[in-house]
Design a protein around this motif. Structure first.
Motif, mmCIF file in Angstrom:
data_model
loop_
_atom_site.group_PDB
_atom_site.id
_atom_site.type_symbol
_atom_site.label_atom_id
_atom_site.label_comp_id
_atom_site.label_asym_id
_atom_site.label_seq_id
_atom_site.Cartn_x
_atom_site.Cartn_y
_atom_site.Cartn_z
ATOM 1 N N GLU A 383 0.703 -1.079 -0.132
ATOM 2 C CA GLU A 383 -0.192 0.133 -0.102
ATOM 3 C C GLU A 383 0.753 1.139 -0.154
ATOM 4 O O GLU A 383 0.359 2.274 -0.274
ATOM 5 N N GLU A 384 1.878 1.129 0.600
ATOM 6 C CA GLU A 384 3.038 2.272 0.586
ATOM 7 C C GLU A 384 4.059 2.143 -0.565
ATOM 8 O O GLU A 384 4.730 3.106 -0.818
ATOM 9 N N GLY A 386 3.677 1.898 -3.831
ATOM 10 C CA GLY A 386 3.744 2.811 -5.187
ATOM 11 C C GLY A 386 4.228 1.923 -6.173
ATOM 12 O O GLY A 386 4.215 0.836 -6.291
ATOM 13 N N ASN A 387 5.105 2.729 -7.218
ATOM 14 C CA ASN A 387 5.504 1.939 -8.141
ATOM 15 C C ASN A 387 7.283 2.008 -7.782
ATOM 16 O O ASN A 387 8.106 1.469 -8.923
ATOM 17 N N LYS A 388 7.537 2.022 -6.755
ATOM 18 C CA LYS A 388 9.076 1.382 -6.220
ATOM 19 C C LYS A 388 9.093 0.314 -6.188
ATOM 20 O O LYS A 388 8.344 -0.723 -6.082
ATOM 21 N N GLY A 405 6.679 -2.868 -6.677
ATOM 22 C CA GLY A 405 5.365 -2.135 -6.753
ATOM 23 C C GLY A 405 4.554 -1.726 -7.871
ATOM 24 O O GLY A 405 3.363 -1.704 -8.128
ATOM 25 N N LYS A 406 5.495 -1.450 -9.015
ATOM 26 C CA LYS A 406 5.019 -1.158 -10.304
ATOM 27 C C LYS A 406 4.355 -2.292 -10.943
ATOM 28 O O LYS A 406 3.240 -2.064 -11.746
#
Length: 684
Positions: A383-384, A386-388, A405-406
């Motif tokens: 959830e935290e 992101g795209n990292k 995350g992406k």
């Protein structure tokens, strides 16, 4: 209706991601057993499954005990589902057969010498180790945790009737390290029930098992693999709570601490949707590692995992398989991963083996008010993210875990592998791009694939003869084929760069002349590879990205384009895409359609880089590539296909080591790739 499991009345309030609550676990267990029991018409009918042709056992003309072993394995491993079901509902029936009565009778028959369905005693067989020991461990692990399911229903006479068989197998010869756990569980169960055992033997097994703890919650098991989680953590934690804490508290504390440590990285093995990675041996066991999620709530410290995230991952991993029609073969889980596949199997498996994948159903032993059942599902760290991309380094087993995350995928990057086996030796394993088998013609997915062009190899000469006067086997025919690395070494992480080594040949064939030094930088949805060849003689080399399955006969779409700084090739199938970008050190990019190598489909496409070096003494060379993946159908953007801004290759690095590079990414991050003293940092 779909010929696979479908959730009825999903609970989206409690479980907004999967819809799965405790009721649905019970529904799923019943569904799976209903399929398994389709040919069981009475309580007296033994549970058997059709033999699957191929390498699995029993083979044609196998001795009778191999058939008894397959039958016992089917009985015991289906109890992985039946035991927890009986625990929550003692009256549960499948196909009008009361499970409790069925397993009580069939296990009694198996353990009563002289019965037509009894298993042999150890002295009836040549002195060796047998699959029976493994299944005893699985059964008594369940009965330690839930003895009321069937054991407490036996009369004292019935227990005595079975005791000779149980005791002899519990005390019998075992093998390797994880198998000792099976003897430990069996002997502990006997002692707990008041039967006499060899206490010195039990303690010896326990000390042996404790000695294999390597750190980071991992245990040595041939190489490092999922057994470290499923057996060394799941089985032994159950042993702790039911026996070890009372009788061997110091050894139990070793197990407890290692389990607690494992929980720090457990969730990183799973994709955002709970997908498990196809990795290591016993692939057909699939989700058995998800058994560690309910185990987290049997530890002394029950706060180590977010319970909503734990159940979300546990449920997601099960739904990854049980909802797919191709997953079932002869109405039971197939011997494969997604579908029946021969290449990924071991000869110790039989038709009933995959039922151990339902080890997570020990969650039904948790009380209704356990946080595992009451917490609302969530996506945890995703959830935290992101795209990292997040990278977790486990130095002890030499594993690096990457969560993208992406793309929602998770990867296992192995570093301590001492033989050439695609189960272990791939450069990377991805939850949503299952690995492909090796292609001897080159272009193997996610591998460096090597073929010697040394004229001595081509002729079949012994390349060391001129030095030693001795001969070693050098098969010219075999040398015409591409081979994969014979071992993978872990060399650590320095300044954000992961270092490993792929050994393409081992001594006596000049092992130090066949090294590829590996360096990689994690980026969102992929990796930048800056790898250094130390291949001393003429050779060809390929590097493949993940394979793309041709699902429903749909071929991959391949595109290729170059510019002044790089060569690029992309491939896509519905819902998945890969890209390979070559910046330096490669002759060309290409693609191949492979047959019967992919886990999901008969045909698949692999994009790969190729080079051929025919100098007698090839120089060291850097190979710089980007390997990317996506889990959607969006077009690749210019930014995605341009992850590297600048490359500076140096013959001598500032630290006085040969041939490295300074890499600047398009996001401004700068990495120094320096192979200084890499051979001295190797571990395996």
């Amino acid at each position: 209706m779909k010929n696979a499991f479908e959730i009825t009345n999903p609970d989206w309030k409690l479980s907004p991601h999967t819809g799965m609550g405790k009721k649905h676990y019970i529904d799923l267990a019943k569904y799976l057993l209903e399929r398994a029991f389709k040919n069981i018409h009475s309580i007296d009918t033994p549970l058997t499954f059709p033999k699957v042709p191929g390498k699995t056992y029993p083979q044609p003309n196998a001795p009778d005990w191999r058939y008894r072993s397959a039958e016992f394995e089917a009985l015991e491993r289906t109890f992985t589902l039946a035991g927890p079901l009986i625990h929550v509902d003692p009256e549960v029936e499948i196909n009008n057969i009361k499970l409790r009565d069925y397993y009580k009778l069939q296990i009694y028959n198996a353990f009563t010498p002289g019965h037509p369905n009894s298993i042999p005693l150890p002295e009836d067989l040549p002195d060796s180790n047998y699959q029976f020991t493994c299944e005893f461990g699985g059964l008594f692990k369940t009965l330690l945790l839930m003895p009321e399911t069937i054991w407490e229903l036996y009369s004292e006479q019935e227990k005595d009737d079975m005791m000779e068989c149980i005791s002899k197998w519990g005390h019998h010869r075992t093998t390797q390290n994880n198998w000792r756990i099976f003897n430990i569980v069996t002997l502990s169960f006997l002692k707990k029930q008041g039967y006499e055992i060899d206490d010195d033997l039990l303690k010896s097994h326990l000390l042996w098992v404790a000695s294999y703890h390597s750190g980071d919650g991992w245990y040595l098991e041939q190489t490092y693999n999922y057994y470290s989680i499923s057996l060394f953590i799941v089985y032994t934690t159950i042993w702790n709570r039911t026996f070890g804490d009372e009788h061997y508290p110091e050894i139990a504390e070793i197990i407890e601490k290692s389990a607690q440590k494992l929980m720090e990285s457990l969730t990183s093995f799973f994709g955002r949707d709970g997908y498990i990675n196809m990795w290591a041996r016993s692939i057909t066991y699939r989700t058995w590692v998800s058994g560690a999620f309910p185990i987290a709530f049997m530890l002394k410290d029950k706060s180590l995992l977010d319970p909503g995230w734990a159940r979300r991952l546990c449920s997601g991993s099960l739904l990854q398989f049980v909802t797919k029609e191709g997953f079932y073969h002869n109405d039971i889980p197939s011997l494969g991963f997604y579908v029946q596949k021969e290449y990924m199997l071991q000869n110790y498996s039989c038709a009933g083996s995959p039922f151990i994948m339902f080890l997570p159903f020990i969650c039904l032993a948790l009380p209704d008010d356990s946080p595992f059942w009451t917490a609302k599902e969530n996506d945890g760290m995703w959830e935290e993210l992101g795209n990292k991309s997040k990278r977790t380094v486990l130095e002890s087993p030499g594993l690096v875990l990457v969560n993208h995350g992406k793309t929602g995928t998770s990867e296992i990057v192995p570093g301590k592998v001492y033989y050439d086996d695609p189960n272990y030796s791939k450069l990377t394993y991805n939850t949503h791009f299952p690995w492909e088998d090796h292609n001897p013609d080159g272009g193997t997915a996610m591998e460096y694939s090597f073929r010697s062009q040394d004229p001595r190899d081509v002729r079949g000469d012994d390349i060391n003869f001129y030095l030693t006067g001795k001969t070693v086997d050098n098969d010219a025919f075999r040398n015409r084929k591409f081979t994969i690395s014979q071992s993978m070494l872990f060399n650590g992480v320095r300044d954000g760069v992961l270092y490993r080594q792929a050994i393409m040949r081992k001594p006596p064939n000049n092992g130090v002349g066949y090294i590829i030094d590996l360096a990689e930088i994690t980026i969102p949805g992929g990796v930048i590879r800056i790898d250094r060849t130390r291949l001393a003689f003429e050779h060809e080399l390929t590097l493949g990205n993940f394979g793309l399955p041709h699902l429903n006969g749909v071929e991959a779409q391949v595109n290729q384009f170059d510019d002044k700084t790089k060569k690029t090739i992309t491939a896509s199938v519905p819902g998945r895409q890969v890209a390979l970008i070559a910046y330096h050190g490669w002759d060309k990019l290409d693609s191949l359609v492979h047959n019967n190598r992919n886990a999901e489909a008969d045909d698949s496409t692999v994009v790969y880089a190729y080079k051929k070096r025919m100098a007698q003494n090839p120089p060291m060379e850097l190979m710089i590539t980007a390997l990317l993946h996506k889990t959607d159908n969006s077009e690749w953007t210019k930014e995605e296909l341009s992850p590297v801004k600048n490359i500076e290759i140096l013959d001598i690095m500032p630290g006085l080591s040969p041939l490295g590079a300074i890499i600047t990414l398009n996001n401004g991050e700068k990495y120094t790739v320096d192979f200084k003293d890499i051979d001295g940092h190797r571990t395996c």
